[in-house]
Scaffold this active site. Sequence first.
Site, PDB file in Angstrom:
ATOM      1  N   TYR A  43      96.950  14.303  89.116  1.00  0.00           N
ATOM      2  CA  TYR A  43      96.358  12.989  89.400  1.00  0.00           C
ATOM      3  C   TYR A  43      97.408  11.910  89.337  1.00  0.00           C
ATOM      4  O   TYR A  43      98.213  11.882  88.413  1.00  0.00           O
ATOM      5  CB  TYR A  43      95.255  12.663  88.383  1.00  0.00           C
ATOM      6  CG  TYR A  43      93.947  12.389  89.085  1.00  0.00           C
ATOM      7  CD1 TYR A  43      93.823  11.251  89.865  1.00  0.00           C
ATOM      8  CD2 TYR A  43      92.878  13.269  89.007  1.00  0.00           C
ATOM      9  CE1 TYR A  43      92.655  11.001  90.559  1.00  0.00           C
ATOM     10  CE2 TYR A  43      91.713  13.026  89.704  1.00  0.00           C
ATOM     11  CZ  TYR A  43      91.595  11.892  90.473  1.00  0.00           C
ATOM     12  OH  TYR A  43      90.446  11.655  91.167  1.00  0.00           O
ATOM     13  N   GLU A  96      96.921   8.133  90.226  1.00  0.00           N
ATOM     14  CA  GLU A  96      96.466   6.795  90.630  1.00  0.00           C
ATOM     15  C   GLU A  96      97.585   5.782  90.412  1.00  0.00           C
ATOM     16  O   GLU A  96      98.285   5.823  89.397  1.00  0.00           O
ATOM     17  CB  GLU A  96      95.229   6.396  89.828  1.00  0.00           C
ATOM     18  CG  GLU A  96      93.972   7.070  90.358  1.00  0.00           C
ATOM     19  CD  GLU A  96      92.720   6.657  89.587  1.00  0.00           C
ATOM     20  OE1 GLU A  96      92.816   5.864  88.643  1.00  0.00           O
ATOM     21  OE2 GLU A  96      91.645   7.162  89.949  1.00  0.00           O
ATOM     22  N   ASP A 136      97.239   0.318 115.975  1.00  0.00           N
ATOM     23  CA  ASP A 136      96.802   1.630 115.491  1.00  0.00           C
ATOM     24  C   ASP A 136      97.465   2.671 116.401  1.00  0.00           C
ATOM     25  O   ASP A 136      97.008   2.925 117.508  1.00  0.00           O
ATOM     26  CB  ASP A 136      95.275   1.698 115.569  1.00  0.00           C
ATOM     27  CG  ASP A 136      94.723   3.038 115.103  1.00  0.00           C
ATOM     28  OD1 ASP A 136      95.523   3.975 114.885  1.00  0.00           O
ATOM     29  OD2 ASP A 136      93.489   3.140 114.966  1.00  0.00           O
ATOM     30  N   THR A 174      97.674   7.969 111.868  1.00  0.00           N
ATOM     31  CA  THR A 174      97.405   9.262 111.245  1.00  0.00           C
ATOM     32  C   THR A 174      98.729  10.031 111.237  1.00  0.00           C
ATOM     33  O   THR A 174      99.668   9.678 111.947  1.00  0.00           O
ATOM     34  CB  THR A 174      96.379  10.081 112.047  1.00  0.00           C
ATOM     35  OG1 THR A 174      96.824  10.153 113.398  1.00  0.00           O
ATOM     36  CG2 THR A 174      95.004   9.452 112.006  1.00  0.00           C
ATOM     37  N   LYS A 181      98.381  13.989 114.269  1.00  0.00           N
ATOM     38  CA  LYS A 181      98.223  14.110 115.723  1.00  0.00           C
ATOM     39  C   LYS A 181      99.602  14.402 116.328  1.00  0.00           C
ATOM     40  O   LYS A 181     100.208  15.398 115.961  1.00  0.00           O
ATOM     41  CB  LYS A 181      97.540  12.862 116.262  1.00  0.00           C
ATOM     42  CG  LYS A 181      96.122  12.715 115.653  1.00  0.00           C
ATOM     43  CD  LYS A 181      95.353  11.519 116.133  1.00  0.00           C
ATOM     44  CE  LYS A 181      94.017  11.434 115.396  1.00  0.00           C
ATOM     45  NZ  LYS A 181      93.260  10.214 115.745  1.00  0.00           N
ATOM     46  N   ARG A 212      96.841  16.477 107.600  1.00  0.00           N
ATOM     47  CA  ARG A 212      95.802  15.471 107.846  1.00  0.00           C
ATOM     48  C   ARG A 212      95.928  14.357 106.826  1.00  0.00           C
ATOM     49  O   ARG A 212      95.568  14.516 105.665  1.00  0.00           O
ATOM     50  CB  ARG A 212      94.416  16.102 107.754  1.00  0.00           C
ATOM     51  CG  ARG A 212      94.242  17.298 108.665  1.00  0.00           C
ATOM     52  CD  ARG A 212      92.793  17.609 108.873  1.00  0.00           C
ATOM     53  NE  ARG A 212      92.206  16.615 109.731  1.00  0.00           N
ATOM     54  CZ  ARG A 212      92.298  16.638 111.068  1.00  0.00           C
ATOM     55  NH1 ARG A 212      92.930  17.598 111.676  1.00  0.00           N
ATOM     56  NH2 ARG A 212      91.754  15.685 111.778  1.00  0.00           N
TER      57      ARG A 212
HETATM   58  C1  PLP Z   1      92.217   9.649 115.203  1.00  0.00           C
HETATM   59  C2  PLP Z   1      92.209   8.166 115.126  1.00  0.00           C
HETATM   60  C3  PLP Z   1      91.870   7.480 113.955  1.00  0.00           C
HETATM   61  C4  PLP Z   1      91.209   8.093 112.755  1.00  0.00           C
HETATM   62  O1  PLP Z   1      91.660   9.187 112.234  1.00  0.00           O
HETATM   63  P1  PLP Z   1      90.833  10.113 111.216  1.00  0.00           P
HETATM   64  O2  PLP Z   1      91.957  10.737 110.491  1.00  0.00           O
HETATM   65  O3  PLP Z   1      90.035  11.044 112.069  1.00  0.00           O
HETATM   66  O4  PLP Z   1      89.988   9.255 110.359  1.00  0.00           O
HETATM   67  C5  PLP Z   1      92.006   6.109 113.947  1.00  0.00           C
HETATM   68  N1  PLP Z   1      92.428   5.448 115.020  1.00  0.00           N
HETATM   69  C6  PLP Z   1      92.730   6.065 116.173  1.00  0.00           C
HETATM   70  C7  PLP Z   1      93.184   5.258 117.335  1.00  0.00           C
HETATM   71  C8  PLP Z   1      92.624   7.436 116.265  1.00  0.00           C
HETATM   72  O5  PLP Z   1      92.881   8.041 117.435  1.00  0.00           O
END
Ligand code: PLP
Length: 421
Positions: free
Chosen positions: A62, A64, A208, A234, A237, A243
């Site tokens: 843990y 925090e 984003d 993220t 991807k 993840r």
């Molecule tokens: C995939 C994605 C997210 C969110 O990701 P999660 O890990 O599934 O919560 C946020 N913004 C965009 C543009 C995404 O493509």
Amino acid sequence: MQQSSQSIQSAFPLLSSSDPQLAALLVDEEHRQRDKIRLIASENYVSGAVREACASVITNQYSEGYPGARYYEGQQIVDQVERLAIDRAKALFGAEHVNVQPHSGSPANLAVYLAFLKPGDTVLAMQLAHGGHLTHGSKASITGKHWNVVHYGLDPQTRRLDTTAIRELALQHRPKLLIAGHSAYPRLLDFAAFRAIADEVGALLMVDMAHFAGLVAGGAHPSPVPYADVVTTTTHKSLRGPRGAMILCRAEHAAKIDKAVFPGLQGGPHNAITAAIAATLNEALRPEFATYAAQCVTNARALADELMSNGFELVTGGTDNHLILIDLRNKGIGGKPLAAALDRAGLVTNYNAAPWDDQPPQNPSGLRLGSPSMTTRGFGETEFRQIARWLARVVDSGLDESVITTVAAETGALCRRFPLP
Ligand SMILES: *Cc1c(COP(=O)(O)O)cnc(C)c1O
């Protein structure tokens, strides 16, 4: 797909005896990923090194707080691990401050709202139906319930983003936060134009880059970092990590962002994921990753080109990044039945809304494809062109099961030539 007990035992020596049912399922999943052509634009294959970090004992702990300022003893090592991840992210993206603790992309975005906005404040973002994300103010998301989100979309003629129209909306609605970024837009974003709009109306700019972070890391997509106040991403991807998520920001926003993530939204970070993010960034800093990112774009272009030669209509008529959105309306077939048929043929995709879709989200007119996973497997332009021809064969047969069976045998044979990383 029942696997032999021998292969389960060698893949999961402990789990196969303590929980053979689960071990068998995990082996089935490994074989699914091995035997099918994965074209989901948000997915990838992580390296064995990243998986080792995910499975390490640091998960037992843990933590925090932040490195040097924790609420528990025993942080001697994890502080170094988290600092390693942060320093590598700063070096890779040229960011002033990085938070590597958000549990995933959606909580990372929520942390930005929490850091800078009061409930009811106005946000301007891309609409979901044109390629935005749920967390960009969809009514189904908490972001659309607690904040006043105004949406911009694509230009009806070009089906591209038009920053002149976005500026007009910004002048009209005076958002506190302007969001750029998408989950299904096949073109590059003009970050300088977004910056200028934000400055003109006194908004903060958030980008984003969840989908295209790997391309940015590899130099195959312009970087939003010099332009944005905050960049969220993220890690799982195109960046090809576990993840998780990261928030990159200017130093002046560091304290607000860190407070919003912890204690604002989360408790302890997932330390094994932090370690795996460090391993991912180490890989992304190598020259091979730039080659990978460039190949993702080259492969997506080859796929787009061959799809169009086979009569498919693509949103914006092609791609500049790792993804493609097919508008199926000229083919007279729904996205959902097609995606299901393609999966049986060994081609894993997802159905998706097409811009100005007249069909419901449960069976929309679009199909989204991406190149990151199979580029990791080693596919090049030849294989991606072949994928387009298989897609055409399945569609043009009217989803005939005997054609699907033939294509499944061919996709399986191709996968056998490209082993898992
Ligand atoms: C995939 C994605 C997210 C969110 O990701 P999660 O890990 O599934 O919560 C946020 N913004 C965009 C543009 C995404 O493509």
